[in-house]
Design an enzyme around this catalytic site. Structure first.
Site, PDB file in Angstrom:
ATOM      1  N   ASN A  44      41.274  51.737  43.064  1.00 24.68           N
ATOM      2  CA  ASN A  44      42.641  51.529  42.611  1.00 24.68           C
ATOM      3  C   ASN A  44      42.661  50.382  41.597  1.00 24.68           C
ATOM      4  OD1 ASN A  44      45.509  51.494  42.463  1.00 24.68           O
ATOM      5  ND2 ASN A  44      45.631  52.145  44.592  1.00 24.68           N
ATOM      6  N   HIS A  83      28.851  30.730  43.645  1.00 23.65           N
ATOM      7  CA  HIS A  83      28.339  29.591  42.885  1.00 23.65           C
ATOM      8  C   HIS A  83      27.649  28.586  43.807  1.00 23.65           C
ATOM      9  CE1 HIS A  83      30.329  30.646  39.106  1.00 23.65           C
ATOM     10  NE2 HIS A  83      31.325  31.070  39.866  1.00 23.65           N
ATOM     11  N   ALA A 139      44.389  46.906  50.335  1.00 28.30           N
ATOM     12  CA  ALA A 139      44.639  46.027  49.192  1.00 28.30           C
ATOM     13  C   ALA A 139      44.063  44.631  49.422  1.00 28.30           C
ATOM     14  CB  ALA A 139      46.139  45.923  48.933  1.00 28.30           C
ATOM     15  N   ALA A 194      44.164  45.424  54.797  1.00 26.26           N
ATOM     16  CA  ALA A 194      44.524  44.602  53.640  1.00 26.26           C
ATOM     17  C   ALA A 194      44.290  43.122  53.908  1.00 26.26           C
ATOM     18  CB  ALA A 194      45.987  44.832  53.277  1.00 26.26           C
ATOM     19  N   ARG A 241      32.062  39.172  55.543  1.00 23.35           N
ATOM     20  CA  ARG A 241      30.671  38.759  55.350  1.00 23.35           C
ATOM     21  C   ARG A 241      29.952  39.055  56.654  1.00 23.35           C
ATOM     22  NH1 ARG A 241      29.107  33.032  53.160  1.00 23.35           N
ATOM     23  NH2 ARG A 241      29.233  34.114  51.203  1.00 23.35           N
TER      24      ARG A 241
END
Length: 182
Positions: A78, A108, A136, A154, A159
């Site tokens: 989407n 990072h 979403a 959503a 992880r």
């Protein structure tokens, strides 16, 4: 009719990508990536875009350096999805991604004395099974393995290992109060 014209135009564009010396990039048939999407693949990356990949609105797909990026057959992304591979992202077949999904196999480096200015990345891999559905604004981080048939609600941040046929939701308690003069 418009769909046929769109597919023909995209096939011309994708042949240009391959002609630019990016021999490790393969596109499947009947793939429809919206024109305002961004495909950014390095010459050293290995990219496979399966048959019947569809995007709806702006999406961004990146495969840097020697990264591997594979999108299985019949997947839907989407609007405003981001897939960024610095190492390895494998997405299975028949997956659906809601608006604003972020899939990134890197973050990072952060050093106490230098902060984020060291410029390095920590990478891992992301493997997503077949027939998964993502709501979403889901974020999938490096070192994540998601089994087949999962439903991710959503706003979840993932992880780690998600077993097959799991439903994951983000349990945020909403506090509702009436407005009162104080």
């Amino acid at each position: 009719m418009l769909k046929v014209i769109y597919i023909k135009i995209f096939n011309i564009i994708k042949s240009k990508f391959i002609c630019l010396g990016k021999k490790n990039i393969k596109f499947g048939k009947n793939t429809m990536i919206t024109p305002n999407s961004d495909l950014s693949f390095s010459k050293e990356s290995k990219v496979f875009i399966g048959d019947r990949i569809f995007t709806d609105g702006y999406c961004r797909f990146i495969a840097s350096n020697n990264a591997e990026l594979s999108l299985g057959y019949n997947c839907y992304f989407n609007m405003n999805c981001f897939v960024g591979a610095n190492k390895r992202i494998i997405i299975g077949e028949h997956c659906i991604f809601g608006p604003g999904v972020v899939i990134t196999d890197n973050d990072h480096e952060f050093k106490k004395n230098k902060g984020i200015s060291s410029g390095g990345y920590k990478t891992g891999e992301i493997i997503i099974g077949n027939q998964c559905w993502f709501g979403a604004n889901v974020t999938i981080l490096k070192n994540t393995h998601i089994g087949d048939g999962c439903v991710i609600g959503a706003g979840c941040v993932l992880r780690g290992d998600i077993p097959a046929n799991s439903i994951i939701t983000n349990n945020q308690d909403l506090h509702m109060h009436q407005i009162e003069d104080r």
